[in-house]
Write a protein that holds these residues in place. Structure first.
Motif, PDB file in Angstrom:
ATOM      1  N   UNK A 419      28.094  44.961  44.724  1.00  0.00           N
ATOM      2  CA  UNK A 419      28.981  45.417  45.393  1.00  0.00           C
ATOM      3  C   UNK A 419      30.095  43.997  45.096  1.00  0.00           C
ATOM      4  N   UNK A 420      29.678  42.532  45.202  1.00  0.00           N
ATOM      5  CA  UNK A 420      30.694  41.911  44.875  1.00  0.00           C
ATOM      6  C   UNK A 420      30.921  42.342  43.546  1.00  0.00           C
ATOM      7  N   UNK A 421      30.818  42.832  42.755  1.00  0.00           N
ATOM      8  CA  UNK A 421      31.878  43.004  41.483  1.00  0.00           C
ATOM      9  C   UNK A 421      32.518  44.571  41.671  1.00  0.00           C
ATOM     10  N   UNK A 422      31.881  45.161  42.898  1.00  0.00           N
ATOM     11  CA  UNK A 422      32.920  46.507  42.908  1.00  0.00           C
ATOM     12  C   UNK A 422      34.041  46.259  43.544  1.00  0.00           C
ATOM     13  N   UNK A 423      33.495  44.896  44.869  1.00  0.00           N
ATOM     14  CA  UNK A 423      35.374  44.942  45.433  1.00  0.00           C
ATOM     15  C   UNK A 423      35.946  44.262  45.032  1.00  0.00           C
ATOM     16  N   UNK A 424      35.619  42.832  44.057  1.00  0.00           N
ATOM     17  CA  UNK A 424      36.456  42.598  43.373  1.00  0.00           C
ATOM     18  C   UNK A 424      37.253  43.139  42.168  1.00  0.00           C
ATOM     19  N   UNK A 453      46.691  41.068  50.727  1.00  0.00           N
ATOM     20  CA  UNK A 453      45.139  41.101  51.009  1.00  0.00           C
ATOM     21  C   UNK A 453      44.533  41.209  49.558  1.00  0.00           C
ATOM     22  N   UNK A 454      45.042  41.759  48.928  1.00  0.00           N
ATOM     23  CA  UNK A 454      43.250  42.503  47.733  1.00  0.00           C
ATOM     24  C   UNK A 454      43.830  41.296  47.191  1.00  0.00           C
ATOM     25  N   UNK A 455      45.230  40.111  46.775  1.00  0.00           N
ATOM     26  CA  UNK A 455      44.746  39.331  46.014  1.00  0.00           C
ATOM     27  C   UNK A 455      44.280  37.908  46.875  1.00  0.00           C
ATOM     28  N   UNK A 456      44.628  38.147  48.328  1.00  0.00           N
ATOM     29  CA  UNK A 456      43.781  37.147  48.737  1.00  0.00           C
ATOM     30  C   UNK A 456      42.479  36.960  48.207  1.00  0.00           C
ATOM     31  N   UNK A 457      41.784  38.368  49.116  1.00  0.00           N
ATOM     32  CA  UNK A 457      40.600  39.035  48.330  1.00  0.00           C
ATOM     33  C   UNK A 457      39.556  38.216  47.131  1.00  0.00           C
ATOM     34  N   UNK A 458      40.585  38.270  46.410  1.00  0.00           N
ATOM     35  CA  UNK A 458      39.897  37.998  44.957  1.00  0.00           C
ATOM     36  C   UNK A 458      40.296  36.610  44.771  1.00  0.00           C
ATOM     37  N   UNK A 460      39.916  34.808  47.198  1.00  0.00           N
ATOM     38  CA  UNK A 460      37.827  33.920  47.587  1.00  0.00           C
ATOM     39  C   UNK A 460      36.712  34.193  47.323  1.00  0.00           C
ATOM     40  N   UNK A 461      36.915  35.059  46.593  1.00  0.00           N
ATOM     41  CA  UNK A 461      35.964  35.195  45.419  1.00  0.00           C
ATOM     42  C   UNK A 461      35.490  34.351  44.373  1.00  0.00           C
TER      43      UNK A 461
END
Length: 597
Positions: A419-424, A453-458, A460-461
């Motif tokens: 799931x973490x790879x999928x979300x990334x 938001x997409x950039x911050x999610x990446x 944050x990973x």
């Protein structure tokens, strides 16, 4: 066909659509004729004002002479009242001393002598306080108490001051000559006891109006102007019959001693010039028609009109000739250009003039030669352009291939339970899709915040718990447009130069709000911050437009780039970028630009 015939009729009348020969003609006429007309009108106006002023001054002088003549008659009547009071017999009569027959006859003889010396006197009467009277030619109509008469009371009220009471009106005294009330003017003066100031009696004198106003009758103002005389109450003393009216309202004089005004009376526009006598209280008024112009003014107007006509005639002739001489070579050049416009690029302008038109024709010939050379070059460039378009079309396949590949990787990761790879991968896909946005230069604020938001999610990973973030966008402005990828470079700087450099976890706050008619986007972090010197250097570089990138790996944009895009999009005066920072407390960057729906 030239461009002028294709213009609608009403638009042809506009100055910008007129042929140049008409424009030149209009301007030449305006320069020559309008000043001449203005000069003629101004000269006529000045001459009329000067002549009118002289006419008014002459009229006032005539009125002053008439007033002096009237004052002379009134002064003589006043002197007569003094002589009467000094006569012994009259004085005895007024002092209630009885007069014998001889003394009474002597007093009457004295009274009868005044009309002989002063022909303006129509009658004299001396009335004592008991109502008894002595007169040369005047008598009471009935046995009445003359001390109750209005004229007697007015004299008593004046306390010895000479007073003009005007035309007789409803009085009990008349003359043997039977003068009409309108033919005489009455004056009175009370005689006082020098010691007790008690009224002893009153002297009444009737003056013949014909003699008094003889001077006013003989005065003529121009051809039709006349003089009229009114007393201080506005009652007519002398008004010529040809005027058609007997009096004027007192308020027209406005309580002034002299002046002038224009009024319409009985359908005629008349000018009035008046002067009031301080001694008699009478107003002598000159009346004449405003249409009556002096011969000198008409003659000057004829000379001015002739001059203006000659100047206008010469101006029109010269304007036609000059406009034709200027517009003719322009028409020749225009015909040459129309042939070139039709596609005949081999035509050439032949002219030997060295003026601007000749220089323009030769320059246009040179231009046609260069156009032929450029046409050949354009054919070669068209081939190169088609090849470049083919390469661009091939390059557009790559982003679509990248989207599809990322979607496939996301699907495979979800299938394997990663799931973490999928979300990334999903965040990266959204980042690319919004960043490219099908080639559009603008996106909505909602899409821009989704891109951040997409950039911050990446990120944050990558940074795990070291990075926290909040996004706050006012829903009322979510639909408003903004240049795409305007926030991501600033967020990237906040992470790499703020959060990364501090100890412990940090927070990045991105906020979008409306302030009046402006939108304010804020990116704030609580990272390492900058000292005052570093912040000052950064602000100066931004003011100078220097390249300020604060680069890191993968960062191709800088603060100067964001600032330049804002200013180019919304104008240098309406958009700007502001930075606030403090060492150890963090940095805040604000983007301010006008609200755009």
């Amino acid at each position: 066909m030239n461009g002028y015939e294709d213009v609608p009729f009403f638009q042809r009348l506009q100055m910008k659509h007129l042929p140049i020969r008409y424009k030149l003609l209009i301007h030449f006429l305006f320069i020559t004729i309008v000043p001449s007309l203005m000069l003629g009108v101004l000269t006529d106006w000045v001459v009329n004002r000067v002549i009118e002023r002289q006419l008014n001054e002459n009229t006032l002088q005539l009125i002053a002479k008439v007033n002096k003549s009237l004052e002379f008659y009134m002064s003589s009547a006043q002197n007569t009242t003094y002589l009467l009071s000094y006569n012994p017999e009259i004085h005895r009569f007024l002092s209630r001393e009885p007069l014998d027959a001889a003394a009474r006859e002597k007093a009457l003889q004295f009274l009868r002598g005044f009309p002989t010396l002063q022909t303006e006197i129509a009658g004299l009467m001396v009335v004592n306080a008991r109502g008894e009277y002595l007169s040369n030619d005047m008598y009471a109509k009935a046995p009445v108490d003359l001390t109750l008469e209005t004229w007697y009371q007015e004299a008593v009220a004046a306390r010895g001051i000479f007073k003009i009471v005007g035309h007789p009106y409803k009085r009990s005294v008349t003359t043997h000559a039977n003068y009409k009330d309108s033919e005489v003017v009455s004056v009175v003066r009370a005689i006082l006891d020098p010691e007790t100031q008690k009224v002893l009696g009153v002297v009444l004198i009737d003056l013949k109006l014909r003699v008094v106003v003889e001077t006013a009758k003989d005065v003529r103002l121009g051809k039709t102007g006349v003089l009229m005389v009114l007393d201080e109450k506005g009652e007519p003393i002398y008004v010529p019959k040809q005027l058609g009216f007997q009096s004027i309202p007192n308020q027209w004089l406005n309580g002034q001693m002299s002046g002038e005004f224009v009024k319409t009376v009985n359908g005629r526009k008349l000018q009035f010039i008046f002067r009031k006598s301080p001694f008699t209280g009478w107003s002598t008024i000159g009346v004449f028609s405003t249409k009556e112009a002096a011969p000198e003014a008409r003659q000057i107007r004829l000379y001015v009109g002739t001059f203006v006509f000659v100047v206008c005639f010469l101006g029109i002739t010269a304007s036609f000739a000059l406009s034709h001489s200027i517009s003719r070579p322009i028409h020749r050049l225009m015909a040459f250009m129309q042939r070139a416009e039709a596609g005949d690029l081999t035509t050439r302008y032949w002219g030997d003039s060295r003026d601007e038109i000749g220089m323009l024709g030769r320059s246009f010939t040179s231009l046609l030669t260069k156009i032929n050379d450029l046409l050949q070059l354009t054919e070669k460039q068209e081939k190169q352009k088609r090849e470049a378009e083919l390469r661009i079309l091939q390059a557009q396949i790559k982003p679509h291939f990248l989207y599809n590949t990322l979607d496939t990787i996301q699907w495979m990761a979800r299938k394997q339970g990663a799931e973490d790879v999928s979300e990334m991968v999903q965040s990266l896909s959204r980042l690319f899709r919004i960043g490219l946005s099908k080639g559009n230069e603008f996106v909505s604020l909602a899409e821009e915040f989704e891109h951040v938001r997409s950039y911050l999610q990446i990120q944050k990973q990558r940074y795990k718990n070291k990075l926290q973030y909040t996004l706050d966008l006012d829903p009322d402005i979510a639909h408003c447009f903004v240049p795409k990828v305007i926030l991501q470079p600033i967020v990237e700087n906040a992470i790499y130069h703020g959060i990364k450099e501090r100890r412990g976890p940090g927070n990045v706050a991105v906020k979008g709000e409306r302030q009046g008619d402006r939108i304010v986007l804020t990116v704030a972090d609580d990272g390492a911050g900058m000292d005052k010197e570093t912040l000052g250097n950064l602000r100066r570089k931004l003011d100078l437009g220097a390249d300020v990138q604060m680069e890191t790996s993968g960062s191709g944009y800088g603060l100067a780039n964001v600032q330049a895009r804002l200013k180019l999009t919304y104008g240098a005066e309406d958009a700007d970028l502001f930075i606030e920072s403090e060492r150890g407390k963090g940095t805040a960057v604000k983007l301010v630009y006008p609200l755009s729906e």
